[in-house]
Design a protein around this motif. Structure first.
Motif, PDB file in Angstrom:
ATOM      1  N   ASP A  26       0.828  -1.203   0.000  1.00 49.40           N
ATOM      2  CA  ASP A  26       0.000   0.000   0.000  1.00 49.40           C
ATOM      3  C   ASP A  26       0.866   1.258   0.000  1.00 49.40           C
ATOM      4  N   ALA A  27       1.879   1.300   0.871  1.00 44.80           N
ATOM      5  CA  ALA A  27       2.779   2.463   0.917  1.00 44.80           C
ATOM      6  C   ALA A  27       3.508   2.612  -0.409  1.00 44.80           C
ATOM      7  N   PHE A  28       3.927   1.499  -0.985  1.00 47.18           N
ATOM      8  CA  PHE A  28       4.616   1.508  -2.273  1.00 47.18           C
ATOM      9  C   PHE A  28       3.721   2.123  -3.347  1.00 47.18           C
ATOM     10  N   GLU A  29       2.488   1.652  -3.427  1.00 45.95           N
ATOM     11  CA  GLU A  29       1.583   2.111  -4.482  1.00 45.95           C
ATOM     12  C   GLU A  29       1.249   3.583  -4.347  1.00 45.95           C
ATOM     13  N   THR A  30       1.211   4.124  -3.121  1.00 47.52           N
ATOM     14  CA  THR A  30       0.916   5.552  -2.953  1.00 47.52           C
ATOM     15  C   THR A  30       2.061   6.426  -3.460  1.00 47.52           C
ATOM     16  N   LEU A  31       3.258   5.859  -3.618  1.00 47.55           N
ATOM     17  CA  LEU A  31       4.415   6.613  -4.116  1.00 47.55           C
ATOM     18  C   LEU A  31       4.428   6.741  -5.635  1.00 47.55           C
ATOM     19  N   LEU A  32       3.649   5.918  -6.312  1.00 50.77           N
ATOM     20  CA  LEU A  32       3.665   5.916  -7.770  1.00 50.77           C
ATOM     21  C   LEU A  32       2.669   6.927  -8.325  1.00 50.77           C
ATOM     22  N   ALA A  33       3.120   7.699  -9.289  1.00 52.96           N
ATOM     23  CA  ALA A  33       2.233   8.629  -9.988  1.00 52.96           C
ATOM     24  C   ALA A  33       1.236   7.828 -10.814  1.00 52.96           C
ATOM     25  N   PRO A  34       0.056   8.390 -11.089  1.00 54.21           N
ATOM     26  CA  PRO A  34      -0.882   7.701 -11.989  1.00 54.21           C
ATOM     27  C   PRO A  34      -0.202   7.432 -13.336  1.00 54.21           C
ATOM     28  N   GLY A  35      -0.344   6.209 -13.822  1.00 55.26           N
ATOM     29  CA  GLY A  35       0.268   5.853 -15.095  1.00 55.26           C
ATOM     30  C   GLY A  35       1.767   5.651 -15.041  1.00 55.26           C
ATOM     31  N   ALA A  36       2.321   5.456 -13.850  1.00 53.74           N
ATOM     32  CA  ALA A  36       3.768   5.252 -13.705  1.00 53.74           C
ATOM     33  C   ALA A  36       4.228   4.086 -14.570  1.00 53.74           C
ATOM     34  N   THR A  37       5.450   4.199 -15.082  1.00 55.80           N
ATOM     35  CA  THR A  37       6.026   3.163 -15.937  1.00 55.80           C
ATOM     36  C   THR A  37       7.347   2.691 -15.353  1.00 55.80           C
ATOM     37  N   MET A  38       7.805   1.541 -15.849  1.00 55.54           N
ATOM     38  CA  MET A  38       9.084   1.013 -15.389  1.00 55.54           C
ATOM     39  C   MET A  38       9.687   0.130 -16.461  1.00 55.54           C
ATOM     40  N   SER A  39      10.995  -0.096 -16.332  1.00 60.42           N
ATOM     41  CA  SER A  39      11.670  -1.047 -17.214  1.00 60.42           C
ATOM     42  C   SER A  39      12.635  -1.886 -16.398  1.00 60.42           C
ATOM     43  N   GLY A  42      16.148  -2.768 -19.605  1.00 62.22           N
ATOM     44  CA  GLY A  42      15.883  -2.096 -20.867  1.00 62.22           C
ATOM     45  C   GLY A  42      14.547  -2.414 -21.516  1.00 62.22           C
ATOM     46  N   SER A  43      13.768  -3.324 -20.929  1.00 62.18           N
ATOM     47  CA  SER A  43      12.459  -3.668 -21.505  1.00 62.18           C
ATOM     48  C   SER A  43      11.353  -3.153 -20.601  1.00 62.18           C
ATOM     49  N   ASP A  44      10.418  -2.394 -21.169  1.00 64.37           N
ATOM     50  CA  ASP A  44       9.290  -1.912 -20.370  1.00 64.37           C
ATOM     51  C   ASP A  44       8.457  -3.089 -19.875  1.00 64.37           C
ATOM     52  N   ARG A  45       8.013  -2.985 -18.647  1.00 60.27           N
ATOM     53  CA  ARG A  45       7.208  -4.027 -17.998  1.00 60.27           C
ATOM     54  C   ARG A  45       5.952  -3.402 -17.407  1.00 60.27           C
ATOM     55  N   ASP A  46       4.962  -4.235 -17.158  1.00 63.85           N
ATOM     56  CA  ASP A  46       3.768  -3.809 -16.447  1.00 63.85           C
ATOM     57  C   ASP A  46       4.138  -3.635 -14.972  1.00 63.85           C
ATOM     58  N   VAL A  47       3.944  -2.417 -14.450  1.00 64.96           N
ATOM     59  CA  VAL A  47       4.391  -2.113 -13.094  1.00 64.96           C
ATOM     60  C   VAL A  47       3.759  -3.045 -12.062  1.00 64.96           C
ATOM     61  N   ALA A  48       2.439  -3.205 -12.103  1.00 62.67           N
ATOM     62  CA  ALA A  48       1.751  -4.015 -11.086  1.00 62.67           C
ATOM     63  C   ALA A  48       2.205  -5.469 -11.135  1.00 62.67           C
ATOM     64  N   ASP A  49       2.281  -6.033 -12.338  1.00 61.73           N
ATOM     65  CA  ASP A  49       2.693  -7.428 -12.487  1.00 61.73           C
ATOM     66  C   ASP A  49       4.140  -7.617 -12.038  1.00 61.73           C
ATOM     67  N   TRP A  50       5.027  -6.744 -12.502  1.00 60.56           N
ATOM     68  CA  TRP A  50       6.449  -6.883 -12.190  1.00 60.56           C
ATOM     69  C   TRP A  50       6.711  -6.730 -10.697  1.00 60.56           C
ATOM     70  N   THR A  51       6.120  -5.685 -10.086  1.00 62.46           N
ATOM     71  CA  THR A  51       6.395  -5.475  -8.659  1.00 62.46           C
ATOM     72  C   THR A  51       5.808  -6.593  -7.812  1.00 62.46           C
ATOM     73  N   ASP A  52       4.675  -7.148  -8.228  1.00 61.49           N
ATOM     74  CA  ASP A  52       4.127  -8.265  -7.470  1.00 61.49           C
ATOM     75  C   ASP A  52       5.079  -9.467  -7.523  1.00 61.49           C
ATOM     76  N   ARG A  53       5.578  -9.782  -8.719  1.00 60.14           N
ATOM     77  CA  ARG A  53       6.456 -10.944  -8.893  1.00 60.14           C
ATOM     78  C   ARG A  53       7.846 -10.724  -8.298  1.00 60.14           C
ATOM     79  N   GLU A  54       8.443  -9.574  -8.597  1.00 58.57           N
ATOM     80  CA  GLU A  54       9.851  -9.348  -8.267  1.00 58.57           C
ATOM     81  C   GLU A  54      10.071  -8.760  -6.873  1.00 58.57           C
ATOM     82  N   ILE A  55       9.031  -8.171  -6.296  1.00 59.37           N
ATOM     83  CA  ILE A  55       9.187  -7.546  -4.975  1.00 59.37           C
ATOM     84  C   ILE A  55       8.301  -8.218  -3.937  1.00 59.37           C
ATOM     85  N   PHE A  56       6.975  -8.105  -4.107  1.00 60.86           N
ATOM     86  CA  PHE A  56       6.089  -8.424  -2.993  1.00 60.86           C
ATOM     87  C   PHE A  56       5.852  -9.909  -2.772  1.00 60.86           C
TER      88      PHE A  56
END
Length: 107
Positions: A26-39, A42-56
Motif C-alpha cells: 500500500d505504501a509503495f503504491e501511494t508513491l507511484l504517480a498515476p500511469g507510472a512506468t518502469m523497465s 531495458g524492456s518496459d514491464r507492467d508495473v503491477a505485475d512486475w512489482t508483485d512478482r519481483e518484490i512483494f
C-alpha cells in the motif's frame, strides 16, 4: 557497506526503498504517480505485475550501496526468493513527490 535507508537523499526514493524492504504494498503504491512506468534490463514491464512478482510475492529487499544524481540513481544489492542476490542499478524519475518512472537492471 550499505547506506542506511534513513540517510538516502531523495525523500520519495527513500520512501520507495523503505516500502520495498517493509513489504508494504500500500505504501509503495501511494508513491507511484498515476500511469507510472518502469523497465527491467531495458524492456518496459507492467508495473503491477512486475512489482508483485519481483518484490512483494518474492520478499524483495534492497541494500543500497551507492547513490548519485541527488539520490535518484541507486546501486543496490537486491535479493528476492526467486533470483537470490544480484547487484542492480535503479534510476527514478520523481515528479511532485511521486515516482513517474523507475528503471532497473544489472549493475
Amino acid at each position: 557497506m550499505s547506506i542506511q535507508v534513513s540517510r538516502l537523499s531523495d525523500p520519495t526514493v527513500r520512501s520507495f526503498v523503505a516500502a520495498v524492504n517493509a513489504h508494504d504494498k500500500d505504501a509503495f503504491e501511494t508513491l507511484l504517480a498515476p500511469g507510472a512506468t518502469m523497465s527491467d534490463d531495458g524492456s518496459d514491464r507492467d508495473v503491477a505485475d512486475w512489482t508483485d512478482r519481483e518484490i512483494f510475492s518474492s520478499n524483495g529487499h534492497m541494500d543500497v550501496e551507492t547513490e548519485s544524481d541527488g539520490g535518484r540513481v541507486l546501486v543496490v544489492s537486491y535479493r528476492n526468493d526467486t533470483w537470490g542476490e544480484m547487484r542492480t542499478k535503479w534510476r527514478f524519475t520523481v515528479d511532485g513527490g511521486k515516482i513517474s518512472r523507475f528503471e532497473t537492471g544489472q549493475a
